[in-house]
Enzyme design. Structure first.
Site, PDB file in Angstrom:
ATOM      1  N   ALA A   1       0.832  -1.199   0.000  1.00 39.68           N
ATOM      2  CA  ALA A   1       0.000   0.000   0.000  1.00 39.68           C
ATOM      3  C   ALA A   1       0.872   1.257   0.000  1.00 39.68           C
ATOM      4  O   ALA A   1       0.647   2.176  -0.795  1.00 39.68           O
ATOM      5  CB  ALA A   1      -0.940  -0.010   1.207  1.00 39.68           C
TER       6      ALA A   1
ATOM      7  N   ARG B   1     -12.524 -20.448   5.705  1.00 40.55           N
ATOM      8  CA  ARG B   1     -11.455 -20.417   6.702  1.00 40.55           C
ATOM      9  C   ARG B   1     -11.967 -20.399   8.137  1.00 40.55           C
ATOM     10  O   ARG B   1     -11.493 -21.138   8.987  1.00 40.55           O
ATOM     11  CB  ARG B   1     -10.602 -19.163   6.500  1.00 40.55           C
ATOM     12  CG  ARG B   1      -9.775 -19.215   5.257  1.00 40.55           C
ATOM     13  CD  ARG B   1      -8.964 -17.942   5.089  1.00 40.55           C
ATOM     14  NE  ARG B   1      -8.153 -18.065   3.875  1.00 40.55           N
ATOM     15  CZ  ARG B   1      -7.355 -17.108   3.413  1.00 40.55           C
ATOM     16  NH1 ARG B   1      -7.262 -15.950   4.049  1.00 40.55           N
ATOM     17  NH2 ARG B   1      -6.652 -17.299   2.327  1.00 40.55           N
TER      18      ARG B   1
ATOM     19  N   HIS C   1      -3.836 -14.580  11.289  1.00 42.15           N
ATOM     20  CA  HIS C   1      -3.298 -14.366   9.962  1.00 42.15           C
ATOM     21  C   HIS C   1      -3.471 -12.939   9.450  1.00 42.15           C
ATOM     22  O   HIS C   1      -2.591 -12.379   8.803  1.00 42.15           O
ATOM     23  CB  HIS C   1      -4.001 -15.339   9.012  1.00 42.15           C
ATOM     24  CG  HIS C   1      -3.558 -15.251   7.601  1.00 42.15           C
ATOM     25  ND1 HIS C   1      -2.245 -15.435   7.240  1.00 42.15           N
ATOM     26  CD2 HIS C   1      -4.232 -15.006   6.449  1.00 42.15           C
ATOM     27  CE1 HIS C   1      -2.143 -15.303   5.921  1.00 42.15           C
ATOM     28  NE2 HIS C   1      -3.319 -15.033   5.431  1.00 42.15           N
TER      29      HIS C   1
HETATM   30  C1  FAD Z   1       1.779 -15.617   5.134  1.00 38.80           C
HETATM   31  C2  FAD Z   1       0.817 -14.656   4.501  1.00 38.80           C
HETATM   32  C3  FAD Z   1       0.305 -14.914   3.230  1.00 38.80           C
HETATM   33  C4  FAD Z   1      -0.584 -14.030   2.641  1.00 38.80           C
HETATM   34  N1  FAD Z   1      -1.054 -14.326   1.396  1.00 38.80           N
HETATM   35  C5  FAD Z   1      -1.898 -13.466   0.794  1.00 38.80           C
HETATM   36  C6  FAD Z   1      -2.367 -13.733  -0.530  1.00 38.80           C
HETATM   37  O1  FAD Z   1      -2.027 -14.746  -1.139  1.00 38.80           O
HETATM   38  N2  FAD Z   1      -3.194 -12.835  -1.105  1.00 38.80           N
HETATM   39  C7  FAD Z   1      -3.582 -11.697  -0.462  1.00 38.80           C
HETATM   40  O2  FAD Z   1      -4.313 -10.920  -1.049  1.00 38.80           O
HETATM   41  N3  FAD Z   1      -3.136 -11.414   0.782  1.00 38.80           N
HETATM   42  C8  FAD Z   1      -2.314 -12.267   1.430  1.00 38.80           C
HETATM   43  N4  FAD Z   1      -1.873 -11.977   2.699  1.00 38.80           N
HETATM   44  C9  FAD Z   1      -2.205 -10.676   3.321  1.00 38.80           C
HETATM   45  C10 FAD Z   1      -1.353  -9.549   2.745  1.00 38.80           C
HETATM   46  O3  FAD Z   1      -0.059 -10.014   2.497  1.00 38.80           O
HETATM   47  C11 FAD Z   1      -1.242  -8.339   3.660  1.00 38.80           C
HETATM   48  O4  FAD Z   1      -2.474  -8.017   4.186  1.00 38.80           O
HETATM   49  C12 FAD Z   1      -0.736  -7.118   2.889  1.00 38.80           C
HETATM   50  O5  FAD Z   1       0.418  -7.435   2.192  1.00 38.80           O
HETATM   51  C13 FAD Z   1      -0.494  -5.935   3.790  1.00 38.80           C
HETATM   52  O6  FAD Z   1       0.134  -4.891   3.045  1.00 38.80           O
HETATM   53  P1  FAD Z   1       0.345  -3.449   3.649  1.00 38.80           P
HETATM   54  O7  FAD Z   1       1.023  -2.657   2.601  1.00 38.80           O
HETATM   55  O8  FAD Z   1      -0.932  -2.946   4.169  1.00 38.80           O
HETATM   56  O9  FAD Z   1       1.293  -3.644   4.923  1.00 38.80           O
HETATM   57  P2  FAD Z   1       2.746  -4.275   5.131  1.00 38.80           P
HETATM   58  O10 FAD Z   1       3.223  -5.047   3.977  1.00 38.80           O
HETATM   59  O11 FAD Z   1       2.691  -4.949   6.447  1.00 38.80           O
HETATM   60  O12 FAD Z   1       3.699  -3.030   5.227  1.00 38.80           O
HETATM   61  C14 FAD Z   1       3.803  -2.233   6.353  1.00 38.80           C
HETATM   62  C15 FAD Z   1       4.869  -1.193   6.126  1.00 38.80           C
HETATM   63  O13 FAD Z   1       4.793  -0.233   7.148  1.00 38.80           O
HETATM   64  C16 FAD Z   1       6.042  -0.025   7.743  1.00 38.80           C
HETATM   65  N5  FAD Z   1       5.763   0.392   9.118  1.00 38.80           N
HETATM   66  C17 FAD Z   1       4.861  -0.123   9.994  1.00 38.80           C
HETATM   67  N6  FAD Z   1       4.859   0.564  11.137  1.00 38.80           N
HETATM   68  C18 FAD Z   1       5.772   1.540  10.996  1.00 38.80           C
HETATM   69  C19 FAD Z   1       6.234   2.582  11.849  1.00 38.80           C
HETATM   70  N7  FAD Z   1       5.739   2.762  13.060  1.00 38.80           N
HETATM   71  N8  FAD Z   1       7.213   3.394  11.391  1.00 38.80           N
HETATM   72  C20 FAD Z   1       7.729   3.219  10.130  1.00 38.80           C
HETATM   73  N9  FAD Z   1       7.314   2.269   9.300  1.00 38.80           N
HETATM   74  C21 FAD Z   1       6.351   1.437   9.717  1.00 38.80           C
HETATM   75  C22 FAD Z   1       6.789  -1.304   7.546  1.00 38.80           C
HETATM   76  O14 FAD Z   1       8.171  -1.075   7.606  1.00 38.80           O
HETATM   77  C23 FAD Z   1       6.298  -1.695   6.158  1.00 38.80           C
HETATM   78  O15 FAD Z   1       7.046  -0.985   5.201  1.00 38.80           O
HETATM   79  C24 FAD Z   1      -0.984 -12.863   3.325  1.00 38.80           C
HETATM   80  C25 FAD Z   1      -0.493 -12.612   4.585  1.00 38.80           C
HETATM   81  C26 FAD Z   1       0.376 -13.514   5.188  1.00 38.80           C
HETATM   82  C27 FAD Z   1       0.808 -13.268   6.600  1.00 38.80           C
END
Ligand code: FAD
Ligand code: SF4
Ligand code: FES
Lengths: 246, 637
Positions: B44, B330, B401
């Site tokens: 994101a 699930r 998860h």
């Molecule tokens: C094992 C596993 C398999 C999955 N498989 C799937 C799938 O097949 N399909 C699907 O759609 N979803 C899947 N998901 C879910 C999905 O991967 C996540 O929900 C999604 O990637 C989250 O993305 P995000 O960008 O919101 O956060 P994240 O990828 O968690 O990124 C968070 C970011 O914020 C930063 N950050 C956080 N707090 C701070 C702070 N206080 N200060 C500075 N930086 C900070 C971190 O450094 C990182 O850069 C899976 C999840 C898991 C655990």
């Protein structure tokens, strides 16, 4: 089981490092190497000592954050895995295990076992992308791409950027890492418009960052946890040659 | 305060188009006059940072990781959904919308989910243009597979590494902007607080994780894309560093927290082996296509599975759900596994596991076919457990998860704090009470590539000429709060490690606020968590100092926030007197032990307002209105 850990301790990038010995007992074979380290660190904290700093995040072999030199081998001696995927059952009871950070000029130590790999990001900034903006792209199926090319591009794209290839190479060359990226784009139509600049710029930054040259020892391929093939270095060399001729 | 979700009027399918037209624009030459902070560079955050910089905004991006190529997002295996309908099997934007709303058990907003489905197709186009090597067929066109019980094939994938490839794609767009200087990336910087000026988000305070330096950063708007908080449970499938701190700090500064108790528990994970376990590993859901789940009929039966004859086994999912069998959703599969173990039928040393057996599949398809389909998963299982799943059934158990809850946002992804936007898993928005497989990647990228670039301009256009400086006293005040908190943490010097206390919190949450909740358990959690908070602030031990790289200090700060969040999770669960999706209250079930939703009373988003230390948070309700789908009860019998 019990083991003796001989670990590199270094306060910060400027200080001198030393090896220290830590006996660890009550280890079960099902523990991962890092869980054993967690247990040791908890004990160090309770004893009022500074725990051993090491990098890790996913603990399942995909994020590329972890990387230790264990008994002289990057990510330990098993093939095709990262340090976080190592389990204690692959060590012998009573064994002394030597644990060091990646050692390379382009990866300075930050603390203990943590190194600075931002040189990889700077190489990527030089050309590890297709110059498009968000939006206005054609339909995803507009350009068919032969499955065999995509599969090979995917092999290359599997690189997790851990740096083991550099750490294991006697010249500290980053050719496998850079080769994997250049090769991925070289295999795909999306990569063609900028193929020339990409390889020239990425190689130039690789040299500036202090990575050594490749003498084809092949050590990187053996140690790469994602088993990235030397083929990709060869493809990059062809791209480089082509770019220099054209 | 009345929650205004800013949902545009008009027919569902036209809302987003109309809204994009109605939003105020920032003139291209004015964009460079604005600074935007983006915290988080997972899917994101990286997609948002790159896209905003391409438009001309000045972006400051932060991550506690060493590089934007690392983030929890990288671990996603299965794939990403889109309504392309390439397989010609009847998919459409409306069907993806409908499946997502229904899968979420009718606890999400129609307008948001429809927009998500609409945008899903652009994401795939974008990713392919970036050179992401999605799987293809021999003819060279993209391949799809079905996922998570959907009746159409709409999931795009890159082997078992879809999250990695999508993140590297977003990273490539981001490094390009880092090179141009439009994005300034701050690696190993952790946001420790949000800075408000006149009630609006105008900056953050960070800690440089290498030097320990506390720094202020000012901007015209702040975007949080900081991921989910599943690690509150200590053990989860999340990456080790995933945490709630950024979101929680924002919550304490006024942003409402929505549906905090709604957590997704994934049924097929490798079970906990010992108290030293640091995280749990997910085994792809696809295994349930061919594996059969069973437990011994006899309680406490510790014999080797090969000694347990066919008529001594209980294939409980096939028995309870003859038509869906092992493929129930699930939440159902997870809950039933727990129930079997609670009744004493669990297997393995801990008794907290059930068998997933491939013997029949191997007999039916041959070992080679099973290897082709699941070889890498079998290898992974063997590596972790030391057991060979070709010969002995796998042992699996559910694990935390994904968190459907998160900071409340309106249709523009703005929180209740003006100027503060929340993207990705960190917001509560699109998945209701249960997220479907392959939909989190879709949502994170939709938010970052295609929503925020439009909606943030609407806020910024009113701020032309606004200049924010870290000289403002709000920054000094926040910095001083942050520093004193760190000093307090270091000075406790007690007798327990951070992980030790975190494991205790995890157990309280797992037992009382996990798969099956009830009033007594939740009240117990509400009583015991504050005690544990107390224990933490009086008895935690951290060695080392605040002005060096200190992983224990980082973990301690995160745990302090998890401890507060945990209490809110329990309160939210206690309030939600119904069972829906991932939230199961034992008091609210049918005679057949299925979830019983209460649409009359609970068809709302619970958004909690922080009311100061020691005071319970205040509940605000956003009523959910369904105009385009009929609310039905799920049945898998
Ligand atoms: C094992 C596993 C398999 C999955 N498989 C799937 C799938 O097949 N399909 C699907 O759609 N979803 C899947 N998901 C879910 C999905 O991967 C996540 O929900 C999604 O990637 C989250 O993305 P995000 O960008 O919101 O956060 P994240 O990828 O968690 O990124 C968070 C970011 O914020 C930063 N950050 C956080 N707090 C701070 C702070 N206080 N200060 C500075 N930086 C900070 C971190 O450094 C990182 O850069 C899976 C999840 C898991 C655990
Ligand atoms: S090529 Fe292999 S060893 Fe080198 S960074 Fe990539 S994954 Fe690591
Ligand atoms: S911790 Fe992610 S690869 Fe090892």
């Amino acid at each position: 089981m019990r083991v003796m850990l001989k670990v590199w301790r270094q306060n910060n990038s400027k200080s001198q490092g030393v090896f220290e010995m830590y006996p660890v007992k009550n280890i079960s074979g099902d523990m991962s190497f890092f869980e054993m380290m967690d247990m040791l660190n908890d004990r160090l904290v309770l004893d009022g000592k500074t725990p051993i700093a090491f990098d890790h995040d996913c603990r399942e072999g995909i994020c590329g954050t972890c990387g230790l030199f264990i008994n002289g081998r990057t990510h330990g001696s098993l093939r095709g895995i990262t340090t976080c995927q190592l389990h204690m059952r692959s060590f012998k009871d009573g064994e002394t295990i030597v644990v060091e950070p990646w050692r390379a000029k382009a990866f300075p130590v930050i603390k203990d076992l943590i190194v600075d790999r931002s040189s990889f990001d700077r190489i990527m900034e030089a050309g590890g992308y297709v110059s498009i903006k968000t939006g206005g792209t054609p339909d995803a199926n507009a350009i068919p791409i032969p499955k065999i090319n995509v599969d090979e591009a995917m092999d290359a794209a599997s690189c997790i950027g851990c740096g083991a290839c550099v750490a294991t190479c006697k010249n500290s060359s980053a050719m496998l890492f850079v080769g994997a990226k250049v090769s991925q784009y070289a295999l795909l139509p999306q990569g063609q418009p900028e193929a020339r600049e990409r390889v020239l710029n990425m190689v130039a930054v690789m040299d500036e960052e202090g990575f050594g040259s490749c003498t084809n020892t092949g050590a990187c391929e053996v140690e790469c946890p994602k088993e990235i093939s030397l083929e990709h270095i060869a493809r990059m060399n062809r791209e480089f040659l082509k770019a220099n001729i054209s | 305060m009345i929650l205004n979700s800013q949902i545009p009027g008009g027919p569902l399918a036209e809302k987003w188009t109309k809204h994009k037209f109605d939003l105020k624009l920032v003139n291209p030459s004015n964009k460079r006059k604005y600074d935007i902070i983006v915290v988080g560079t997972g899917l994101a955050g990286a997609s948002a940072s790159a896209s905003l910089a391409e438009l001309g905004y000045n972006v400051q991006a932060f991550s506690y990781h060493e590089s934007p190529r690392r983030a929890h997002s990288i671990a996603a295996q299965g794939g990403i959904n889109a309504a392309k309908n390439y397989p010609n099997d009847g998919d459409s934007i409306f069907r993806l919308f409908y499946d997502t709303i229904k899968g979420g058990d009718y606890r999400s907003r129609e307008a948001n989910v429809y927009r998500l489905a609409e945008i899903s197709n652009n994401i795939i186009d974008q990713c392919v243009a970036q050179g992401i090597p999605f799987a293809r067929e021999y003819g060279g066109l993209l391949d799809n597979r079905s996922f998570g019980g959907a009746q159409v094939s709409r999931t795009f994938y890159a082997r078992g590494q879809t999250g990695q490839q999508l993140l590297l794609g977003a990273y490539s767009a981001l490094v390009r902007q880092m090179k141009t200087g439009k994005v300034k990336f701050h690696p190993r910087h952790e946001m420790l607080d949000l800075v408000l000026i006149d009630g609006e988000a105008k900056g953050i305070v960070t800690r440089n994780l290498i030097t320990g330096e506390i720094q202020s950063h000012a901007a015209n708007a702040v975007v949080l894309a900081t991921g989910g908080y599943g690690n509150a449970f200590f053990l989860s499938t999340n990456a080790m560093a995933s945490n709630v701190t950024a979101a929680w700090r924002a919550h304490k500064k006024g942003a409402f927290f929505a549906n905090p108790c709604i957590t997704q528990i994934h049924p097929t994970c490798i079970p906990v082996a010992s108290s030293h376990q640091s995280k749990l590993t997910l085994m792809s859901e696809s295994l349930r296509n061919d594996g059969r789940v069973w437990v011994p009929k006899k309680m406490g039966d510790k014999r080797h599975p090969s000694e347990i004859s066919e008529d001594e086994r209980d294939y409980y999912l096939e028995r309870l759900y003859p038509s869906f069998g092992n493929l129930v959703p699930r939440d159902v599969a997870s809950r039933r596994a727990k129930e079997m173990c609670d009744r004493g039928h669990g297997v393995g040393e801990t008794g907290l596991a059930v068998f997933l057996d491939f013997a029949d599949a191997i007999a039916r398809m041959g070992k080679d076919t099973v290897t082709q389909k699941y070889g890498n998963l079998f290898d992974m299982y063997k590596q972790i457990t030391g057991e060979n799943p070709y010969e002995t059934p796998m042992r699996i158990y559910p694990a935390v998860h994904y968190t459907m809850g998160g900071l409340w946002v309106d249709y523009n992804l703005m929180s209740t704090t003006p100027g503060l936007y929340i993207l990705g898993e960190a917001n509560f928005s699109d998945h209701g009470a249960n997220r479907l497989g392959a939909s989190a990647l879709m949502q994170g990228l939709a938010d970052g590539y295609f929503v925020i670039p439009y909606t943030i301009g609407d806020y910024l256009s009113g701020k032309l000429g606004e200049s924010i400086s870290t000289e403002h006293r709000a920054f000094a005040e926040t910095e001083s709060d942050v520093k004193s908190r760190i000093d307090t943490l270091i000075s406790v010097n007690g007798n327990r490690t951070v992980d030790d206390i975190h494991k205790e919190l995890g157990l309280i949450l797992w037992e009382n606020v996990g798969m099956a909740k009830n009033k007594a358990g939740l009240e117990k959690a509400i009583e015991s968590i504050p005690k544990l908070q107390n224990e933490f602030w009086n008895n935690v031990k951290i060695t080392g100092t605040a002005d060096e790289l200190n992983p224990e200090l980082e973990k301690a700060g995160r745990l302090a926030d998890f401890l507060e969040l945990g209490e809110l999770m329990a309160r939210d669960a206690l309030n939600r007197e119904e069972s829906c999706g991932g939230h199961f209250r034992e008091e609210h079930q049918t005679e057949e032990n299925e979830a019983r939703r209460n649409d009359e009373e609970f068809s709302y988003v619970a958004a909690w307002e922080y009311k100061g230390k020691g005071n319970p948070a205040k509940l605000h309700k956003e009523e959910l209105v369904f105009e385009n789908v009929a609310l039905t009860t799920r049945s898998y019998k």
